[in-house]
Scaffold this motif. Structure first.
Motif, PDB file in Angstrom:
ATOM      1  N   VAL A 188     -20.584  18.622 -43.672  1.00 31.10           N
ATOM      2  CA  VAL A 188     -20.553  17.306 -44.311  1.00 31.10           C
ATOM      3  C   VAL A 188     -21.050  16.276 -43.312  1.00 31.10           C
ATOM      4  O   VAL A 188     -20.576  16.221 -42.170  1.00 31.10           O
ATOM      5  N   THR A 189     -22.009  15.451 -43.709  1.00 32.35           N
ATOM      6  CA  THR A 189     -22.522  14.410 -42.814  1.00 32.35           C
ATOM      7  C   THR A 189     -22.415  13.051 -43.471  1.00 32.35           C
ATOM      8  O   THR A 189     -22.410  12.927 -44.701  1.00 32.35           O
ATOM      9  N   LEU A 190     -22.322  12.029 -42.641  1.00 34.24           N
ATOM     10  CA  LEU A 190     -22.316  10.638 -43.090  1.00 34.24           C
ATOM     11  C   LEU A 190     -23.440   9.925 -42.357  1.00 34.24           C
ATOM     12  O   LEU A 190     -23.429   9.830 -41.126  1.00 34.24           O
ATOM     13  N   ASN A 191     -24.442   9.494 -43.102  1.00 32.99           N
ATOM     14  CA  ASN A 191     -25.635   8.856 -42.520  1.00 32.99           C
ATOM     15  C   ASN A 191     -26.277   9.752 -41.473  1.00 32.99           C
ATOM     16  O   ASN A 191     -26.731   9.292 -40.430  1.00 32.99           O
ATOM     17  N   GLY A 192     -26.280  11.054 -41.740  1.00 34.36           N
ATOM     18  CA  GLY A 192     -26.942  12.016 -40.862  1.00 34.36           C
ATOM     19  C   GLY A 192     -26.101  12.526 -39.713  1.00 34.36           C
ATOM     20  O   GLY A 192     -26.525  13.419 -38.985  1.00 34.36           O
ATOM     21  N   LEU A 193     -24.888  11.988 -39.529  1.00 32.48           N
ATOM     22  CA  LEU A 193     -24.002  12.410 -38.443  1.00 32.48           C
ATOM     23  C   LEU A 193     -22.867  13.262 -38.996  1.00 32.48           C
ATOM     24  O   LEU A 193     -22.333  12.979 -40.073  1.00 32.48           O
ATOM     25  N   GLN A 203     -19.136   1.971 -45.514  1.00 31.98           N
ATOM     26  CA  GLN A 203     -19.788   0.682 -45.676  1.00 31.98           C
ATOM     27  C   GLN A 203     -20.781   0.786 -46.830  1.00 31.98           C
ATOM     28  O   GLN A 203     -21.209   1.883 -47.210  1.00 31.98           O
ATOM     29  N   GLU A 204     -21.120  -0.363 -47.397  1.00 32.52           N
ATOM     30  CA  GLU A 204     -22.082  -0.397 -48.500  1.00 32.52           C
ATOM     31  C   GLU A 204     -23.347   0.376 -48.140  1.00 32.52           C
ATOM     32  O   GLU A 204     -23.924   0.207 -47.075  1.00 32.52           O
ATOM     33  N   ARG A 205     -23.752   1.300 -49.028  1.00 35.19           N
ATOM     34  CA  ARG A 205     -24.978   2.106 -48.954  1.00 35.19           C
ATOM     35  C   ARG A 205     -24.918   3.250 -47.930  1.00 35.19           C
ATOM     36  O   ARG A 205     -25.936   3.847 -47.596  1.00 35.19           O
ATOM     37  N   ASP A 206     -23.736   3.551 -47.400  1.00 36.23           N
ATOM     38  CA  ASP A 206     -23.585   4.757 -46.590  1.00 36.23           C
ATOM     39  C   ASP A 206     -23.900   5.980 -47.446  1.00 36.23           C
ATOM     40  O   ASP A 206     -23.634   5.995 -48.659  1.00 36.23           O
ATOM     41  N   VAL A 207     -24.451   7.017 -46.804  1.00 36.16           N
ATOM     42  CA  VAL A 207     -24.847   8.230 -47.534  1.00 36.16           C
ATOM     43  C   VAL A 207     -24.062   9.436 -47.032  1.00 36.16           C
ATOM     44  O   VAL A 207     -24.092   9.778 -45.846  1.00 36.16           O
ATOM     45  N   LEU A 208     -23.347  10.080 -47.954  1.00 31.53           N
ATOM     46  CA  LEU A 208     -22.652  11.345 -47.684  1.00 31.53           C
ATOM     47  C   LEU A 208     -23.546  12.489 -48.114  1.00 31.53           C
ATOM     48  O   LEU A 208     -24.185  12.434 -49.166  1.00 31.53           O
ATOM     49  N   ARG A 215     -26.642  14.699 -51.953  1.00 35.68           N
ATOM     50  CA  ARG A 215     -26.555  13.425 -51.257  1.00 35.68           C
ATOM     51  C   ARG A 215     -25.968  12.396 -52.197  1.00 35.68           C
ATOM     52  O   ARG A 215     -26.378  12.265 -53.349  1.00 35.68           O
ATOM     53  N   MET A 216     -24.981  11.620 -51.687  1.00 36.38           N
ATOM     54  CA  MET A 216     -24.305  10.610 -52.484  1.00 36.38           C
ATOM     55  C   MET A 216     -24.222   9.319 -51.700  1.00 36.38           C
ATOM     56  O   MET A 216     -23.930   9.344 -50.495  1.00 36.38           O
ATOM     57  N   GLN A 217     -24.460   8.210 -52.370  1.00 29.61           N
ATOM     58  CA  GLN A 217     -24.453   6.909 -51.703  1.00 29.61           C
ATOM     59  C   GLN A 217     -23.282   6.062 -52.199  1.00 29.61           C
ATOM     60  O   GLN A 217     -23.038   5.953 -53.403  1.00 29.61           O
ATOM     61  N   PHE A 218     -22.544   5.467 -51.237  1.00 27.25           N
ATOM     62  CA  PHE A 218     -21.432   4.589 -51.572  1.00 27.25           C
ATOM     63  C   PHE A 218     -21.969   3.213 -51.858  1.00 27.25           C
ATOM     64  O   PHE A 218     -22.578   2.566 -50.994  1.00 27.25           O
ATOM     65  N   VAL A 219     -21.765   2.741 -53.097  1.00 30.68           N
ATOM     66  CA  VAL A 219     -22.279   1.423 -53.490  1.00 30.68           C
ATOM     67  C   VAL A 219     -21.239   0.691 -54.320  1.00 30.68           C
ATOM     68  O   VAL A 219     -20.381   1.298 -54.964  1.00 30.68           O
TER      69      VAL A 219
END
Length: 221
Positions: A188-193, A203-208, A215-219
């Motif tokens: 599992v990564t968050l913004n590639g990490l 945070q707004e537009r973070d990507v899991l 890939r899922m974006q928090f909005v």
């Protein structure tokens, strides 16, 4: 026109367009926004609007008024600020695309149910479709790629689990100060990490991303 989206336990129970220079909020029936909850004072807070700017002021309430999890006495509001009074969360939207009229959010005197035993009249039903979520500005995970591409996952529960056991699993948790994510199983990564079991604030537009496939974006939309 600014608006307030009011929710309890992650479920939207109503929304109010701010059309007056002074809008009161509290448990008593004479307030402009009535929240029937014993944790809310009779005269809890007031919203001042001038030139498109909105300021909230606590009226020496018993349990206080919080903006983005911080206790305040008086504070100017910014788009997407979260106000907490009693057990209610109120999302402030600086601009509303809702017209005030029959069948829409109203600037009159809404009443919202709570723990006080009153009947209450929620002004809109809890959203069940992604379109409604978009209109009301509820936090969601938008699927950017994978089998459910284009769909929105509503974050209305305290804990939302995403992924597939045996592959990759992550959890998104709603806390007082916002939403956090943690990895439970697999890649599992968050913004590639890489995302481990320690919760990280979203945070707004973070990507899991799960196993490099979903890939899922928090909005907040």
């Amino acid at each position: 026109m600014p608006k307030m989206i009011i929710s309890v336990d992650g479920v939207v129970i109503g929304q109010v367009a701010l059309a007056k220079e002074r809008t009161t909020l509290g448990r008593r029936a004479y307030n402009d926004i009535v929240i029937d909850n014993l944790a809310v004072s009779g005269e809890h807070a007031v919203l001042h609007m001038s030139g498109g700017e909105v300021e909230i002021e606590d009226l020496n309430s018993t349990n206080g008024t919080y903006v983005n999890a911080l206790a305040i006495q008086k504070q100017a509001l910014k788009d997407n600020d979260v106000i907490e009074v009693g057990g209610c969360r109120i999302h402030f939207r600086a601009r509303s695309n809702l017209a005030v009229g029959p069948g829409s959010a109203r600037s009159a005197t809404p009443e919202f149910p709570g723990g006080g035993g009153g009947a209450g009249m929620p002004m809109s039903s809890a959203p069940t479709e992604s379109g409604a979520l978009v209109e009301l500005g509820i936090p969601v995970l938008r699927v950017l790629s994978g089998v459910n591409e284009g769909q929105d996952v509503a974050l209305q529960k305290v804990v939302t689990t995403i992924g597939k056991s045996g592959d990759a699993v992550a959890v998104v948790t709603r806390r007082r100060q916002g939403y956090v994510a943690a990895g439970v199983e697999g890649n599992v990564t968050l913004n590639g990490l890489q995302l481990g079991t320690e919760a990280v604030a979203l945070q707004e537009r973070d990507v899991l991303e799960l196993s490099g496939a979903t890939r899922m974006q928090f909005v907040r939309i």
